[in-house]
Structure formats: C-alpha cells, structure tokens
Design a protein around this motif. Structure first.
Motif, short mmCIF file in Angstrom:
data_model
loop_
_atom_site.label_atom_id
_atom_site.label_comp_id
_atom_site.label_asym_id
_atom_site.label_seq_id
_atom_site.Cartn_x
_atom_site.Cartn_y
_atom_site.Cartn_z
N MET A 69 16.46 21.08 30.24
CA MET A 69 15.80 20.07 29.44
C MET A 69 16.66 19.78 28.20
N LYS A 70 16.49 18.58 27.71
CA LYS A 70 17.21 18.17 26.51
C LYS A 70 16.53 18.74 25.27
N GLY A 71 17.27 18.75 24.17
CA GLY A 71 16.76 19.29 22.91
C GLY A 71 15.48 18.63 22.45
N LYS A 72 15.39 17.30 22.60
CA LYS A 72 14.18 16.59 22.14
C LYS A 72 12.95 17.03 22.94
N THR A 73 13.13 17.32 24.22
CA THR A 73 12.01 17.77 25.04
C THR A 73 11.59 19.18 24.63
N HIS A 74 12.57 20.03 24.33
CA HIS A 74 12.23 21.37 23.85
C HIS A 74 11.52 21.31 22.51
N ILE A 75 11.96 20.42 21.63
CA ILE A 75 11.32 20.30 20.31
C ILE A 75 9.87 19.86 20.46
N ILE A 76 9.63 18.80 21.24
CA ILE A 76 8.25 18.33 21.40
C ILE A 76 7.41 19.36 22.15
N GLY A 77 8.03 20.13 23.03
CA GLY A 77 7.33 21.23 23.69
C GLY A 77 6.91 22.30 22.69
N GLY A 78 7.81 22.60 21.74
CA GLY A 78 7.48 23.56 20.69
C GLY A 78 6.38 23.05 19.78
N VAL A 79 6.41 21.76 19.47
CA VAL A 79 5.37 21.16 18.63
C VAL A 79 4.03 21.20 19.36
N ALA A 80 4.02 20.75 20.62
CA ALA A 80 2.77 20.69 21.39
C ALA A 80 2.16 22.08 21.56
N SER A 81 2.98 23.05 21.92
CA SER A 81 2.45 24.40 22.13
C SER A 81 1.99 25.03 20.81
N SER A 82 2.71 24.78 19.74
CA SER A 82 2.31 25.32 18.43
C SER A 82 1.00 24.70 17.95
N LEU A 83 0.84 23.40 18.15
CA LEU A 83 -0.42 22.75 17.78
C LEU A 83 -1.57 23.28 18.61
N ALA A 84 -1.32 23.53 19.90
CA ALA A 84 -2.37 24.08 20.76
C ALA A 84 -2.77 25.47 20.28
N VAL A 85 -1.78 26.29 19.94
CA VAL A 85 -2.08 27.64 19.43
C VAL A 85 -2.81 27.54 18.09
N ALA A 86 -2.38 26.63 17.23
CA ALA A 86 -3.04 26.45 15.93
C ALA A 86 -4.50 26.03 16.10
N HIS A 87 -4.77 25.27 17.14
CA HIS A 87 -6.14 24.82 17.42
C HIS A 87 -7.07 26.00 17.72
N PHE A 88 -6.53 27.04 18.34
CA PHE A 88 -7.35 28.17 18.77
C PHE A 88 -7.22 29.40 17.86
N THR A 89 -6.45 29.28 16.79
CA THR A 89 -6.29 30.40 15.85
C THR A 89 -6.54 29.90 14.43
N TYR A 90 -6.47 30.81 13.49
CA TYR A 90 -6.63 30.46 12.09
C TYR A 90 -5.29 30.42 11.37
N ALA A 91 -4.19 30.40 12.13
CA ALA A 91 -2.86 30.39 11.52
C ALA A 91 -2.59 29.04 10.86
N ASP A 92 -1.80 29.07 9.81
CA ASP A 92 -1.41 27.85 9.09
C ASP A 92 -0.65 26.93 10.04
N PRO A 93 -1.18 25.76 10.35
CA PRO A 93 -0.54 24.90 11.35
C PRO A 93 0.83 24.38 10.94
N VAL A 94 1.05 24.16 9.67
CA VAL A 94 2.34 23.63 9.23
C VAL A 94 3.44 24.67 9.45
N LEU A 95 3.17 25.91 9.07
CA LEU A 95 4.13 26.99 9.29
C LEU A 95 4.32 27.25 10.78
N LEU A 96 3.23 27.21 11.51
CA LEU A 96 3.27 27.44 12.95
C LEU A 96 4.14 26.41 13.64
N ILE A 97 3.99 25.15 13.28
CA ILE A 97 4.79 24.07 13.89
C ILE A 97 6.26 24.22 13.54
#
Length: 180
Positions: free
Chosen positions: A1-29
């Motif tokens: 995969m290209k870098g942009k796909t990995h980046i958006i994958g990291g953003v999407a997965s981090s936002l999903a994790v932030a949705h189900f946890t109490y972690a700071d979403p900005v730091l998590l992303i």
C-alpha cells in the motif's frame, strides 16, 4: 500500500479506538499516523525511509523489506520500548494501533508480510491487490469514510467538551449577581 493509504488507515483505526476508549483522540490520532508509517522504515522509498535514510538502509540491509518490521516480534519490541519510555497511554495505544493497521493493509497486498519473523512464511489475505491499483484507491476511499464517521463521533464530543469547559471557565471568571 502507498503511504497515503497507510496514513488514512492509521487515522481511521485510531479514531475507532478513540470512540471505544477514554484516550485523548488528538494524541491517539497523531501517534496512530506515526505508527502507521513506522513498519516501512525498512523501505528506503517510503515516507519514513526518506526521513531516516541511514536507519532505513541499515534495517533493509540486515532484514530486507516486509520482514522484521512487519512482524509480531517487532510490534512486541516496539510496545515494550514505548511502554518503558513514553508515559502517555494515548500515545502508546495510538502507535500500536497504527502499526496494526499497517500490517492489516499490507496483508491485503500480493506480497503479504512476514508476520512470524524469523520464520519466512508470508501472511496475506485470500483476496489481494497491487500497490497503487484501483482497488487500493477504493480501500483509501472507504477508510476516508470510516475516518469521517468516527471523526464526527469522537471529535464532535471532544470539541463540544472543550467549548463547554471553556465556557464554564469564562462563567466562573465573571462575578454573578443575584437580585432578590
């Protein structure tokens, strides 16, 4: 995969994790983006490989591409080091989440990854795609939609709470007069 796909994958997965946890979403992303790029340190042409060319060449020379840095051994090593050196849970969680998203996306390519390094067995999904293909663009678009969905869920609450805290602080600073 290209870098942009990995980046958006990291953003999407981090936002999903932030949705189900109490972690700071900005730091998590932020950490999720870093984690989504980290495994490609073994590739000189990657975004992180270009940023750290000496380290990238050394790792590639010793291990090759998509081997050690795409393995369970590497993720355990990084988790141990991060746990030891970084006291913030959101940063730890984001980094590991981003790395896992990277692994999953690379398992969707024909090359696969050497998940059980040092065993030379490659792991990939039954249906794969080529890097930079039309299918990757569809995956990128779907990850953008996932990011938008969880972004509104998580960051909407985050921004609301920030504004609410700001307004409460503003109200507390002003004197309150009661007329009886």
């Amino acid at each position: 995969m290209k870098g942009k796909t990995h980046i958006i994958g990291g953003v999407a997965s981090s936002l999903a994790v932030a949705h189900f946890t109490y972690a700071d979403p900005v730091l998590l992303i932020g950490a999720g983006i870093a984690g989504s790029l980290l495994p490609d340190i073994c590739h000189g042409g990657s975004k992180i490989g270009k940023t750290f060319p000496v380290i990238s060449k050394l790792i590639n020379f010793v291990f090759g591409h998509r081997s050690f840095t795409h393995s369970l051994l590497f993720i355990v090593l990084v988790a141990f080091l991060v746990d030891y050196f970084i006291p913030n849970d959101a940063l730890k969680l984001g980094l590991i989440t981003g790395m896992i998203s990277h692994y999953i996306l690379d398992m969707a390519t024909k090359s696969g990854i050497q998940l059980f390094f040092p065993i030379s067995f490659k792991v990939r999904f039954p249906v794969t795609t080529r890097t930079g293909s039309f299918t990757e663009n569809i995956i990128f678009s779907l990850l953008c939609l996932v990011s938008l969905y969880f972004g509104f869920q998580v960051l909407g609450v985050y921004i609301f709470n920030f504004i609410n805290d700001f307004n409460m602080g503003e109200l507390m600073a002003k004197p309150v007069y009661f007329i009886s």
